[in-house]
Write a protein that holds these residues in place. Structure first.
Motif, PDB file in Angstrom:
ATOM      1  N   PRO A   1       0.809  -1.221   0.000  1.00  0.00           N
ATOM      2  CA  PRO A   1       0.000   0.000   0.000  1.00  0.00           C
ATOM      3  C   PRO A   1       0.847   1.278   0.000  1.00  0.00           C
ATOM      4  O   PRO A   1       0.426   2.307  -0.511  1.00  0.00           O
ATOM      5  N   GLU A   2       2.053   1.188   0.562  1.00  0.00           N
ATOM      6  CA  GLU A   2       2.885   2.393   0.614  1.00  0.00           C
ATOM      7  C   GLU A   2       3.243   2.880  -0.792  1.00  0.00           C
ATOM      8  O   GLU A   2       3.463   4.063  -1.013  1.00  0.00           O
TER       9      GLU A   2
ATOM     10  N   ALA B   1       1.190   2.800  -3.301  1.00  0.00           N
ATOM     11  CA  ALA B   1       0.006   3.527  -3.755  1.00  0.00           C
ATOM     12  C   ALA B   1       0.076   4.957  -3.255  1.00  0.00           C
ATOM     13  O   ALA B   1      -0.267   5.917  -3.943  1.00  0.00           O
ATOM     14  N   THR B   2       0.552   5.104  -2.017  1.00  0.00           N
ATOM     15  CA  THR B   2       0.695   6.429  -1.440  1.00  0.00           C
ATOM     16  C   THR B   2       1.772   7.204  -2.205  1.00  0.00           C
ATOM     17  O   THR B   2       1.572   8.344  -2.598  1.00  0.00           O
TER      18      THR B   2
ATOM     19  N   GLN C   1       0.717   8.264  -5.665  1.00  0.00           N
ATOM     20  CA  GLN C   1      -0.584   8.941  -5.718  1.00  0.00           C
ATOM     21  C   GLN C   1      -1.610   8.149  -6.529  1.00  0.00           C
ATOM     22  O   GLN C   1      -2.243   8.656  -7.447  1.00  0.00           O
ATOM     23  N   VAL C   2      -1.762   6.905  -6.157  1.00  0.00           N
ATOM     24  CA  VAL C   2      -2.758   6.071  -6.829  1.00  0.00           C
ATOM     25  C   VAL C   2      -4.064   6.132  -6.046  1.00  0.00           C
ATOM     26  O   VAL C   2      -4.074   5.952  -4.834  1.00  0.00           O
ATOM     27  N   VAL C   3      -5.120   6.445  -6.711  1.00  0.00           N
ATOM     28  CA  VAL C   3      -6.422   6.493  -6.055  1.00  0.00           C
ATOM     29  C   VAL C   3      -7.369   5.483  -6.698  1.00  0.00           C
ATOM     30  O   VAL C   3      -7.955   4.645  -6.028  1.00  0.00           O
ATOM     31  N   ALA C   4      -7.457   5.598  -8.018  1.00  0.00           N
ATOM     32  CA  ALA C   4      -8.354   4.696  -8.731  1.00  0.00           C
ATOM     33  C   ALA C   4      -7.578   3.442  -9.161  1.00  0.00           C
ATOM     34  O   ALA C   4      -6.373   3.485  -9.362  1.00  0.00           O
TER      35      ALA C   4
ATOM     36  N   LYS D   1      -0.789   9.007 -16.834  1.00  0.00           N
ATOM     37  CA  LYS D   1      -1.597   7.997 -16.148  1.00  0.00           C
ATOM     38  C   LYS D   1      -2.850   7.668 -16.948  1.00  0.00           C
ATOM     39  O   LYS D   1      -3.461   8.555 -17.537  1.00  0.00           O
TER      40      LYS D   1
END
Lengths: 113, 586
Positions: A64-65, A67-68, A71-74, A88
């Motif tokens: 998960p880090e 993703a942080t 800057q992954v949201v979707a 992106k």
């Protein structure tokens, strides 16, 4: 397909001077949507960037880090890390036209040629 | 919608609440926001949504030891850290201690292409990861609506929002989600649809060029809550809301009496001054000495070692200190010793509510026993009389609740200040002193009346109010056949009376002296008469003795004559018997 693997594109001759593409696909586990996205991406790459691409798969559930950091949201999110700048594309990549536009495949290829 | 089921379940297990720690918010929500559920905070730009959220997280960490996660869609962590450093909060330190996660969620729509189906699992994963890492119990998402500017597909977003709230509930975290106010809806993108439990609206209104921030609980399922708009204040301590309208009329009362600092005024008030915790109104036209009277009261309180706060809306601290020194009151010493605090603000600085809120805060922190508001009438300049009255009655109520003696001065204009106060607050005050100009014989003098003083005997007399170098003095006014006299007329009258008294005294003295002299004169006469008498007595006795001797001589002569003549009976009765008797005895 397993998480965090790097999928090497099949190498073809004469690609020495061509731009190398590094694409990262962020997914959350092995869901049907992740699988679809990966196979769509693979197909597009083979068609437009044969031998000049690497696909990195990141499973944000286990990392998960990342993703942080990125800057992954979707999800799924496809990130073009190389060539720069970063681009992106989100979604299962079923809309091929949009993927090509999002990754700027055609414009990039034109400038190279 | 999921709404009906939530409300039906509300009654059975008691709704657990999560104390926010935000000053006042827990009171109006009757214990906090719903624990383990999302709460929506909505409001326009600059309302303090982010601050409320951050306060919720920080106070959770500091006061309740509940770690928190702050997901920011608008401000970067560095910016937040900088912003909150000015509030004295070290977000970086809290992060290092593993109590806080600050996460910035940002997507630039221009560098994103949407190609096919997607969901927001990435956000869920990040949220879940942050929550699990520090064991967070509080989550703030500020501003969730930013998602709508990041992604084009509304349908997906709405489905994902619903899933997000379910996810947060499933995590058991108490969440605050913020949203921008829309044109006709609470939030621009209708977030209120998804958050069914508690919605708080923030508002920032500007009226007559004065801005006031207000907070209102729009809904709170399964809980009682204050329904009003509550003003709130943002200052260096963060956000504070004061639920001042929720005050009831059940404050404690004291029978202790405290001196006004003017002995004769104490005498007028049943000999002991005001009740502690009572509210005193001093009304008067311009220049009648309202502030001086208040300063006396403050001085007396500080002399007793009590703390006092002077809220001044017209003069600066230095000006008040200088002016009071001219009547022999040194307020500076109390300021130096920390007993007296001045709070000088312009009435137009902010709205009435804000004044009240800031006064609350000051009183809360300083815990004084005496508060002076000088003058309350000036506050009206910022709003209507009705609002001013409501605000002042709340202030007075609040001070009573705290057993703080309140001295409010009120500048009266108009022809007859005795009949009404500018803000119509006399009915909520316990004691009312009226300072009035008494005009006559070419001058104006000050008179002091005690118009009312609840619960004690008080003088019905007017006193002349004189400012001397040693403070205020009260004098009896001259009441006589020519009416009430003050000032020079009184002095003249007093001089006249003094002269008359002197005259009378002198008269008496003269009469006494006269009497004395008369006594001396009579005494002298008596003495003379006595001397005369004594002289007479001597003379007469001498004459008598002479006569006696003459008589004896005559008898002797007669005897001698008789003897010579050989008489035998002529003078026997005179001399012979002795001889005869003597002869007989022998």
């Amino acid at each position: 397909m397993s998480a965090d693997q790097i999928v090497k594109g099949t190498t073809t001759a004469g690609g020495a001077e061509a731009v190398h593409w590094l694409l990262t696909l962020y997914v959350a586990g092995q869901t049907p949507r992740s699988v679809t996205a990966f196979s769509n991406l693979k197909q597009i790459c083979e068609e437009h960037l044969p031998g000049r691409y690497d696909i990195e798969i990141v499973d944000v559930v286990t990392k998960p880090e990342l993703a942080t950091r990125d800057q992954v949201v979707a999800l799924p999110t496809l990130v073009r890390k190389l060539p720069e700048p970063v681009r992106k594309v989100i979604g299962d990549l079923s809309n091929k036209e949009k993927v090509l536009v999002g990754l700027e495949v055609r414009t990039m290829e034109r400038t190279v040629k | 919608m999921a709404a009906p089921t939530t409300s039906m379940q509300g009654g059975v297990p008691l709704l657990l609440k999560c104390q926010t720690g935000v000053k006042g918010l827990d009171e109006i929500t009757d214990g906090g926001i719903p624990r383990g559920r999302p709460t929506l905070v909505c409001g326009g730009t600059g309302c303090g949504k982010t601050l409320l959220g951050m306060d919720f997280v920080i106070r959770g960490i500091v006061q309740f030891n509940e770690p928190g996660v702050f997901f920011s869609f608008e401000e970067k962590p560095e910016e937040l850290i900088q912003n909150y450093a000015s509030f004295g909060v070290d977000l970086e330190g809290l992060t290092r201690e593993g109590k806080l996660v600050l996460e910035y969620v940002h997507i630039d729509r221009t560098e994103i292409e949407e190609a096919g189906d997607y969901d927001l699992e990435g956000l869920f994963v990040r949220l879940g990861h942050s929550i699990d890492t520090i064991g967070a119990q509080r989550v703030v998402i500020d501003t969730l609506e930013a998602l709508f500017s990041m992604f084009a597909n509304d349908m997906v977003l709405r489905a994902e929002l619903r899933r997000l709230f379910a996810f947060l509930k499933g995590k058991g975290v108490t969440t605050i989600v913020t949203g921008e106010t829309g044109a006709h809806t609470l939030t621009r993108f209708g977030l209120e649809e998804y958050v069914a439990d508690c919605v708080i609206a923030l508002d920032h209104t500007v009226k007559e060029q004065i801005a006031t921030r207000r907070l209102r609980i729009v809904k709170y399922r399964g809980s009682s809550h204050g329904t009003n708009e509550y003003p709130f204040l943002i200052d260096h301590q963060g956000l504070s809301i004061l639920p001042i309208t929720s005050l009831k009329l059940d404050h404690p009362v004291s029978t202790e009496r405290i001196s006004t600092g003017i002995a004769r005024l104490d005498n007028m008030l049943g000999g002991q001054g005001f009740y502690r915790g009572s509210s005193v109104l001093i009304t008067g036209t311009a220049g009648t000495g309202k502030s001086s009277l208040a300063a006396h009261f403050v001085d007396a309180a500080c002399r007793r070692g009590e703390r006092a706060i002077y809220f001044a809306f017209e003069e600066s601290q230095n000006q008040i200190i200088r002016n009071m020194r001219s009547i022999g009151i040194d307020l500076e010493q109390w300021v130096t010793r920390g007993l007296l605090t001045f709070h000088n603000t312009r009435p137009t600085m902010y709205g009435l509510e804000m004044h009240l809120v800031s006064m609350h805060k000051v009183v809360e922190t300083a815990a004084p026993s005496v508060v002076v508001v000088d003058p309350v009438s000036n506050l009206i300049s910022t709003s209507s009389i009705r609002e001013a009255k409501a605000m002042l009655s709340r202030l007075v109520d609040y001070l009573k609740l705290k057993e703080i003696t309140a001295i409010c001065t009120d500048l009266a204009t108009g022809p007859n200040p005795a009949e009404s106060t500018e803000v119509g607050i006399s009915s909520i005050m316990d004691a009312w002193l009226l300072l009035q100009d008494i005009a006559g014989s070419g001058e104006r003098n000050r008179g002091l009346y005690v118009l009312k003083s609840r619960g004690m005997q008080h003088s019905n007399q007017v006193r002349e109010f004189i400012m001397t170098n040693d403070g205020i003095e009260l004098r009896d006014v001259y009441v006589g056949s020519c009416g009430v006299l003050t000032g020079a007329a009184r002095t003249a009258q007093e001089a006249k009376e003094a002269a008359e008294a002197l005259q009378r005294r002198q008269d008496i003295e003269r009469k006494q002296r006269q009497l004395e002299r008369r006594k001396i004169a009579i005494d002298a006469q008596i003495m003379a008469l006595r001397t005369e008498y004594e002289a007479d007595q001597d003379e007469l006795q001498r004459v008598i003795a002479q006569a006696k001797r003459q008589e004896e001589r005559l008898v002797l002569d007669a005897e001698t004559m008789a003897a010579a003549r050989q008489s035998d009976n002529l003078c026997r009765s005179a001399a012979a018997p002795e001889t005869v008797q003597g002869g007989n005895q022998v």
